[in-house]
Design an enzyme around this catalytic site. Sequence first.
Site, short mmCIF file in Angstrom:
data_model
loop_
_atom_site.label_atom_id
_atom_site.label_comp_id
_atom_site.label_asym_id
_atom_site.label_seq_id
_atom_site.Cartn_x
_atom_site.Cartn_y
_atom_site.Cartn_z
N LYS A 149 3.69 7.29 -4.01
CA LYS A 149 4.30 6.04 -4.04
C LYS A 149 3.58 4.92 -4.37
O LYS A 149 2.90 4.50 -3.37
CB LYS A 149 4.99 6.15 -2.51
CG LYS A 149 6.35 5.44 -2.11
CD LYS A 149 6.52 3.95 -2.69
CE LYS A 149 6.07 3.02 -1.94
NZ LYS A 149 6.03 1.56 -2.44
N CYS A 164 -10.06 -5.52 -1.62
CA CYS A 164 -10.32 -5.16 -0.19
C CYS A 164 -11.80 -5.45 -0.03
O CYS A 164 -12.09 -5.85 1.16
CB CYS A 164 -9.64 -3.84 0.28
SG CYS A 164 -9.73 -2.56 -0.97
N GLU A 204 -7.22 -11.84 6.91
CA GLU A 204 -7.32 -11.81 5.61
C GLU A 204 -6.34 -12.43 4.65
O GLU A 204 -5.12 -12.19 4.85
CB GLU A 204 -7.23 -10.11 5.36
CG GLU A 204 -7.31 -9.51 3.88
CD GLU A 204 -7.19 -8.08 3.60
OE1 GLU A 204 -6.32 -7.56 3.96
OE2 GLU A 204 -8.15 -7.67 3.02
N GLU A 239 -6.78 3.05 4.76
CA GLU A 239 -7.75 2.03 4.40
C GLU A 239 -7.02 0.64 4.53
O GLU A 239 -6.08 0.37 3.70
CB GLU A 239 -8.25 2.27 2.98
CG GLU A 239 -9.53 1.66 2.50
CD GLU A 239 -10.72 1.68 3.49
OE1 GLU A 239 -10.95 2.92 3.78
OE2 GLU A 239 -11.18 0.77 4.14
P1 ADP Z 1 0.30 -5.20 0.36
O1 ADP Z 1 0.50 -6.38 1.28
O2 ADP Z 1 -0.90 -4.75 -0.09
O3 ADP Z 1 1.65 -5.06 -0.45
P2 ADP Z 1 1.68 -3.13 1.95
O4 ADP Z 1 1.00 -2.42 3.50
O5 ADP Z 1 2.73 -3.97 2.60
O6 ADP Z 1 0.48 -3.95 1.52
O7 ADP Z 1 2.05 -2.11 1.03
C1 ADP Z 1 1.24 -1.07 0.71
C2 ADP Z 1 1.86 0.22 0.34
O8 ADP Z 1 2.68 0.46 1.34
C3 ADP Z 1 2.68 -0.28 -0.84
O9 ADP Z 1 3.14 0.92 -1.79
C4 ADP Z 1 4.26 -0.20 0.12
O10 ADP Z 1 5.43 -0.07 -0.74
C5 ADP Z 1 3.98 0.58 1.07
N1 ADP Z 1 4.83 0.65 2.32
C6 ADP Z 1 5.00 -0.66 3.03
N2 ADP Z 1 5.82 -0.48 4.00
C7 ADP Z 1 5.84 0.75 4.16
C8 ADP Z 1 6.53 1.63 5.21
N3 ADP Z 1 7.15 1.23 6.11
N4 ADP Z 1 6.46 3.07 5.14
C9 ADP Z 1 5.85 3.56 3.93
N5 ADP Z 1 5.15 2.82 2.89
C10 ADP Z 1 5.02 1.57 3.11
#
Ligand code: ADP
Length: 492
Positions: A174, A283, A384, A249
Site C-alpha cells: 500500500k 527521514c 519534524e 520507521e
Molecule cells: P506521511 O506524512 O509521510 O504521508 P503517513 O503516516 O500519513 O505519513 O503515511 C504513510 C503511509 O501510511 C501512507 O501510505 C498512508 O496512506 C498510510 N496510512 C495513513 N494512515 C493510515 C492508517 N490509519 N492505516 C494504515 N495506513 C495508513
Amino acid sequence: MTIYQNFINGEWLESSSDRTAQNVNPANTNDCLGTIKLATREEARKAVESAYNAFRDWKSTPAPTRGKIVAKFARLLEDYKEEVSQILTREEGKTLAESRGELQRSINVAEFCAGEARRLNGETIQSELPANFAYTIKEPHGVVACITPWNFPVAIPVWKIAPALVAGNTVVFKPAEATPATAVRLCEIFEEAGIPKGVLNLILGKGSEIGDEIVNHPAVKAISFTGSTETGIKLYEQGARRGAKVQCEMGGKNPVVVMEDCDMDLAVESTAQGAFGSTGQRCTATSRAVVVDKIADEFVSKIVERAKRMRIGDGADANTEMGPIVDEKQFNTVLKYIDIGREDGAEMLYGGKRAEGDGLENGYFVEPTVFDKVTPDMRIAQEEIFGPVLSVLRVKDFDDAMIAANDSQYGLTSSIFTGDPNLIFRFVQEIETGMTHINSPTTGGEAHIPFGGVKMTGIGAREQGSTALDFYTELKVVYVDYTGRKREGNLY
Ligand code: ADP
C-alpha cells in the site's frame, strides 16, 4: 490520461470506486501524470485474500528459487533505471541525480536480499541429552503488509518487499497516495521478473480506509510501516491488539554537532547537503545544527551563503540542486512551521517563503531556510518539519552539545564534525540515535548495513543489511531425539 490500476492475484484491475485523486508533478502542477482511483475496503480485502491464497505455494517454493525472482527484479530495475528515475522525479519532485541514487540503492538492496535467499539458515544446537540434537528453521509469517510513504517511493518499498518475499511471505503493498506511478511500475517489473500470481499485490488508495482495512485484517500477520509517528503508533497499537508483528520507521529530528576544531567548509557543505538535499524530505535529513559558541557566527554566515547559492528548480533540469516540496499539503506544513519558528522567537537568517523566479510559478518551491538562536523548547527544535529548514542551536561546549543533541523524542541519525578522536568516541557512546556519522552528513546508508532508529523513531527489528530478514521471519525450534527410548530424568 493514465488511470492507475491495482495488482491483485496477478491481474491489473481498475478500481470500481468513483472517488479519484490526481497525480500531479510538484514542480509544475499543470503536468498531471495520471489519475488514482481510491480503492474500496472491499478491494483491499480482495488484495489480502489473494495474498493469503498464494501463501502456501510460495512458502514451499525453495528460498533460492524465491531469491532468483528477486535477483531478476534487480537486473530488470537496472535495465529500467533511467526510465523509473524520470518517473520518480516527475512524480515526487527530487532531482534526477537524487532519483538515480535512489534507484541504485534499490537495485543494491534487491541484489543483497536475493543473495540472502541462499543464506536463510538456522542453527544446529548441541543438546544436553545424549543422542539428541536441536535445530532452528526460519519461517515466513504469512501475509505481510508493506505500507510506505512518498519520500522514497522506490527504495522503501523495495527494502520491505524484497526481504519479505525472500523470506517466503506474500505481500500486500500500500504505497502513499502521492506516488502511485512508481508503485505501479515496481509491481510491473516484479511481474516481468516472474512473481507468481497473488504473491505480490498492490492496492492504491487512502491510508485511513484501505490502509486501515489491511492493518486490521486477521490474515495480515505482519505490518512493516514507514511514515509519520502519529500513524505508526496507531498501527502499532492496532497490530498489538490482535498479536500481529509490527515494524515502524517514523519521525526524525536529526542533529549535527559542530565543534570548534572542525573542518569548517566540510561541516557547512555536509550540513547543507543534509538539510536541503531531497528538499529536506528525507527521514535522515539534518534538521538541527548544534554549534559551539566560539565558531557559531562563522558557521551561520557560511551556511546562509550556501543556502543563497542553492539552485532551486524542476528536478528534471540537470542544473537543479533542490526540487519542490511533494504536494500542496506538505508545502503548507513547511510554511506553517516557518511561521511557528518566527513566532517562537527564533532568528530567521535566510529563506522563509515560497521560492520565486523563472519556472517556479507553478510548483511547490520553498526557499532553503536557516533559523539561528533556536532554543530546545521551540517547536522547530522538536518537531519534524520534513522540508528544507535548518534550526541552529548555539551551545557552550561539547557537554552542552550532547544535552541539546539528545533533547529529542526521536533518534534516527546524527553526525559530528571534529578532528578530535576523544570527542568522536564520546559522541558515538553518548548520542541517542540508531545510526551516526563521523565527519559526514546525517543522510545516506548502504544496502548491506542495517538501517533504523531508537526512541520514538523506530519500533521492531532494523531494516536492511544483516537484519533485513529478521522482521519477516519467525523462528521454529526443532528437538530431535534418536535414542528410541522413553525420556528419563530431565522431565521439565
Ligand atoms: P506521511 O506524512 O509521510 O504521508 P503517513 O503516516 O500519513 O505519513 O503515511 C504513510 C503511509 O501510511 C501512507 O501510505 C498512508 O496512506 C498510510 N496510512 C495513513 N494512515 C493510515 C492508517 N490509519 N492505516 C494504515 N495506513 C495508513
